[in-house]
Design an enzyme around this catalytic site. Structure first.
Site, PDB file in Angstrom:
ATOM      1  N   ARG A  33       0.790  -1.223   0.000  1.00  0.00           N
ATOM      2  CA  ARG A  33       0.000   0.000   0.000  1.00  0.00           C
ATOM      3  C   ARG A  33       0.825   1.278   0.000  1.00  0.00           C
ATOM      4  O   ARG A  33       0.625   2.144  -0.842  1.00  0.00           O
ATOM      5  CB  ARG A  33      -0.945   0.002   1.209  1.00  0.00           C
ATOM      6  CG  ARG A  33      -1.975   1.127   1.148  1.00  0.00           C
ATOM      7  CD  ARG A  33      -2.982   1.032   2.273  1.00  0.00           C
ATOM      8  NE  ARG A  33      -3.761  -0.195   2.189  1.00  0.00           N
ATOM      9  CZ  ARG A  33      -4.814  -0.447   2.964  1.00  0.00           C
ATOM     10  NH1 ARG A  33      -5.194   0.430   3.873  1.00  0.00           N
ATOM     11  NH2 ARG A  33      -5.482  -1.583   2.852  1.00  0.00           N
ATOM     12  N   HIS A  79      -8.129  -3.632  -7.005  1.00  0.00           N
ATOM     13  CA  HIS A  79      -7.814  -2.890  -5.773  1.00  0.00           C
ATOM     14  C   HIS A  79      -9.069  -2.723  -4.908  1.00  0.00           C
ATOM     15  O   HIS A  79      -9.731  -1.675  -4.953  1.00  0.00           O
ATOM     16  CB  HIS A  79      -7.249  -1.513  -6.153  1.00  0.00           C
ATOM     17  CG  HIS A  79      -6.538  -0.819  -5.023  1.00  0.00           C
ATOM     18  ND1 HIS A  79      -5.281  -1.179  -4.593  1.00  0.00           N
ATOM     19  CD2 HIS A  79      -6.903   0.230  -4.229  1.00  0.00           C
ATOM     20  CE1 HIS A  79      -4.892  -0.386  -3.612  1.00  0.00           C
ATOM     21  NE2 HIS A  79      -5.869   0.477  -3.369  1.00  0.00           N
ATOM     22  N   TYR A 123     -18.491  13.226 -12.403  1.00  0.00           N
ATOM     23  CA  TYR A 123     -18.481  14.412 -13.249  1.00  0.00           C
ATOM     24  C   TYR A 123     -17.203  14.545 -14.080  1.00  0.00           C
ATOM     25  O   TYR A 123     -17.218  15.145 -15.153  1.00  0.00           O
ATOM     26  CB  TYR A 123     -18.627  15.685 -12.393  1.00  0.00           C
ATOM     27  CG  TYR A 123     -19.921  15.755 -11.637  1.00  0.00           C
ATOM     28  CD1 TYR A 123     -21.148  15.712 -12.299  1.00  0.00           C
ATOM     29  CD2 TYR A 123     -19.927  15.855 -10.252  1.00  0.00           C
ATOM     30  CE1 TYR A 123     -22.337  15.773 -11.594  1.00  0.00           C
ATOM     31  CE2 TYR A 123     -21.112  15.925  -9.544  1.00  0.00           C
ATOM     32  CZ  TYR A 123     -22.316  15.876 -10.221  1.00  0.00           C
ATOM     33  OH  TYR A 123     -23.492  15.933  -9.533  1.00  0.00           O
TER      34      TYR A 123
END
Length: 810
Positions: A33, A79, A123
């Site tokens: 990570r 993921h 968006y």
């Protein structure tokens, strides 16, 4: 209770269990990570994002796709850690102010330097940049290993081919468990040049690499102050570089404005502006009249208007000192090497990247070689088929089973199973119309290719040449100029940078009161004037030392005991014209019976520059100014005095100087500087002038043949005399008469060397100050009485000090 009797209970050591669980968690965070791989410079989430874009076909020449589509693809397949974390990683890859060379091409609101967050993923739209293609290039040619994804339904790459050194180019930051990484971005062209230099010479030093890689290159530009921290970070893998905003001063409506065009990396621009406004409001920064943020999509522009009477350079230095216009970037080059976290130097970072490229290019070459040999093998079969086309067709027509036909091909022509299948897969029309020229041409080209590929695999130098060639191609396509400049200054804003440099007058009274005043406090008056009050003192106090200097100069305080103390001029508290000043014992750690007997201002400490000390009994001593560079707060010994003697003068001198000593009873001597050898701090000095009984030295000066000797007496009389009337003698003589003393003139108080353009300040015991033009003072012979310079009606008005003042315009 009976249902629990059949449960198998396994005892566990809770301490051991917690240790193992935390260790597993820590390693998961470190490896999977928080830390980047040294080979491609990517954390798992970034690698999966780029691979996800590749799988979705979000190529630079294709339309943008919704970010939510990419996030869903990455989260669902590779993921499973939440869409928010994935989207934030996508956003950062697309921000040109966060990533030096963006790997995601965003369309829509992806945030700003003012701390505005990106629009929701539904968006915004995203696709690869052209540079991203180089990270993924040849991934389908077995260049890297793949591993199962989280549910083992698919596979994902363990590392990307990374055709350019992304870890150095874009940097990385992350916090793991017990460790963190914070790697600075660099200029692509410089890093590639550094890689090529390493390929050419594996023994190259960090200094050699820095001829190509100058230092970090941040996406927001700004300035790095000093190269030493960069060298330290490149050598050790850890360091701190100081970043400073880029700002310049412009004139605007008869005032000055400070225009900030670049700010340090990861500084929130709007918060920076607000912090400046708060500091002005709280009066922690003075001299600012207006503040505007004129930044837009084209870049940063913060305009800071200064007041008319403010020094813009001082204001700017205060901004560097107190705001995030100056920050520190802590470099920690921590990355995973074979799955193990390791702090790496610049050379090690390049080494591991080049080793990765050697593996990538080798595996790609093997892949291309296998593919070329397979195709050549088929073409060899087609060549045989063309030579025996009629019989090939006859065999195909006479057999109905493919295996029988291929067996017959093998029996009759020695064709392999693969070659036989290739013939069977061709349409009969093409088989009968085989173009032998095309086959021969393709076969010849493949033979050349196979030979080249084998040479690359057999010769490491050819392999390295290929890596260099491909790196240079990327440099040609994507390299740009540096954004961050590296300046030689250390970068620390010293206290003196916050103080405006200006001429000041520093006065010290007999009873130890000191203050600093602007030099323009006093106005020029005509000879014989009454003067103005310069300081309010006690009835029995008077000004003893007066010097004209700069706020940035170092003031050396020499005491009657032969010790020396130092303070910066700006450290002396500024007072008003009639104020008493600050007690010297509050700023210097003087002994009870110790008093200041001489004060000089010095701009720089140099071994080749000297200070001459003179004592009341006529001793003279020359010392290098470097002896006074490091002075403790408790002072140091400047000269060892004999019993009954005291230090009375100190002057800064040059090698070819001549020394003038003047006594209270009107005697003077001039001798060459060479007559006084340099001595250490504890030396007593040598005899400068032989004194008559009852006489004592009042002052010493350094002469210039083009100057006048200005002498002033306690009763306000004075004169100037040309130096040519004095001849140099050998040190330790009695000297010559320099002034005709009478009861009307009183004894000599002080001596100064002056030019016709100079001005002098006279200070009386009752603290009156008068400023005179030297040209208005009479020029007389050596043994003359002089003229009245200031009216002295009583002992309280006696002259006690004088100083030379030079107009600022000069």
């Amino acid at each position: 209770m009976s249902e629990f009797n059949h449960v198998n209970i396994i005892p566990q050591d809770i301490e051991q269990k917690m240790k193992q669980a935390y260790l597993d968690y820590s390693m998961s965070v470190i490896v999977a990570r928080a830390l980047p791989d040294v080979r491609d410079g990517l954390k798992p989430v970034h690698r999966r994002i780029l691979y996800g874009m590749n799988q979705l076909g979000l190529l630079p020449n294709k339309p943008h796709r919704k970010s939510a589509r990419l996030v869903g693809e990455v989260m669902g397949r590779f993921h499973p850690h939440g869409d928010s974390a994935i989207y934030q990683a996508v956003v950062r890859l697309a921000q040109d102010f966060s990533t030096r060379y963006p790997l995601a091409d965003g369309q829509g609101n992806f945030g700003s330097m003012d701390g505005d967050g990106a629009a929701a993923q539904r968006y915004t739209e995203v696709r690869m940049t052209k540079l991203t293609l180089e990270m993924l290039k040849d991934i389908n040619k077995d260049t890297v290993d793949f591993q199962p994804n989280f549910d083992e339904e698919e596979v994902e790459p363990k590392v990307l081919p990374a055709r350019f050194p992304n870890l150095l180019v874009n940097g990385s930051s992350g916090i793991a468990v017990g460790m963190a990484t914070n790697m600075a971005p660099h200029n692509l062209g410089e890093v590639i040049d550094g890689c090529i230099a390493y390929i050419d010479d594996n023994d190259i030093t960090v200094e050699g690499l820095m001829k190509h890689i100058k230092g970090p290159d941040f996406p927001t530009g700004a300035n790095i102050m000093g190269k030493k921290p960069i060298i330290d970070a490149y050598k050790t893998g850890r360091g701190k570089v100081k970043l400073r905003a880029e700002a310049h001063i412009e004139e605007y409506k008869s005032k000055h404005v400070i225009v900030v065009t670049e700010i340090p990396y990861e500084v929130n621009r709007s918060k920076l502006v607000m912090s400046i406004a708060d500091l002005v409001k709280d009066k922690k920064i003075e001299g600012i009249s207006d503040l505007r943020d004129e930044s837009n999509r084209m870049g940063t522009r913060i305009v800071i208007e200064t007041k008319r009477d403010a020094n813009p350079n001082v204001v700017l230095n205060n901004l560097y000192k107190q705001t995030q216009m100056s920050t520190t970037f802590g470099i920690i080059n921590l990355a995973l090497v074979d799955g193990v976290p390791k702090v790496l130097s610049l050379k090690e970072l390049i080494h591991y990247y080049i080793e990765h490229q050697k593996e990538v290019v080798t595996r790609r070459t093997k892949f291309d070689l296998d593919k070329a040999e397979a195709r050549a093998h088929i073409l060899e079969g087609l060549r045989i088929a063309y030579d025996n086309i009629d019989e090939i067709i006859k065999i195909i027509r006479s057999n109905y089973d493919d295996d029988d036909i291929k067996a017959e091909f093998t029996k009759r022509f020695g064709l392999t199973d693969i070659q036989g299948q290739a013939i069977l897969d061709m349409q009969l029309k093409r088989l009968s119309g085989l173009n032998v020229e095309k086959i021969e041409e393709e076969y010849a080209q493949l033979q050349v290719l196979i030979k080249d590929l084998k040479e690359i695999l057999a010769n490491e130098s050819k392999l390295m040449d290929l890596i260099k060639e491909e790196l240079l191609e990327i440099k040609e396509k994507f390299a740009d100029g540096r954004l961050t400049r590296i300046k030689s200054a250390v970068g620390d804003v010293e206290e003196e940078d916050l103080i405006e440099e200006e001429e000041v007058i520093i006065t010290l009274t007999n009873q130890g009161y000191i203050k600093r005043l602007p030099a323009d406090t006093y106005k020029v008056q005509n000879r014989g004037g009454r003067g103005v009050t310069g300081m309010t003192t006690k009835d029995d106090d008077f000004v003893q030392n007066l010097i004209v200097t700069s706020t940035h100069s170092t003031i050396l305080f020499f005491t009657n005991k032969g010790k020396v103390y130092k303070k910066r001029a700006f450290e002396i508290k500024e007072g008003k014209r009639q104020s008493k000043g600050q007690a010297i014992i509050n700023i210097l750690q003087l002994d009870i019976d110790e008093s200041i007997s001489a004060v000089i201002a010095i701009d720089e400490f140099d071994e080749d520059k000297y200070i001459v000390l003179a004592t009341r009994n006529g001793k003279i001593k020359r010392m290098s100014s470097s002896e006074f560079l490091n002075i403790r707060t408790t002072g140091i010994i400047a000269i060892t005095l004999t019993e009954g003697d005291e230090l009375i003068a100190a002057r800064e001198v040059q090698d070819d100087s001549k020394i003038l000593m003047v006594t209270e009873n009107g005697q003077s001597i001039i001798f060459e500087m060479d007559d006084v050898r340099p001595m250490g701090r504890t030396a007593q000095g040598v005899k400068g002038i032989s004194l008559s009984k009852g006489d004592k030295v009042v002052d010493a000066a350094i002469i210039d043949d083009n100057e006048y000797i200005f002498i002033v007496t306690e009763k306000g009389y004075g004169k100037k005399t040309l130096i040519k009337h004095y001849k140099a003698q050998k040190r330790s003589g009695k000297g010559v008469k320099t002034y005709k003393l009478t009861n009307k003139t009183g004894k000599i108080v002080s001596t100064k060397l002056v030019n016709m353009e100079d001005q002098v300040l006279l200070v009386s015991a009752n603290s009156e100050v008068i400023r005179l033009n030297v040209k208005d003072i009479s020029t007389m012979g050596r043994a003359t009485q002089g003229v009245r310079l200031k009216k002295v009606r009583s002992d309280e008005e006696n002259i006690v000090a004088c100083a030379k003042y030079i107009e600022e315009a000069e």
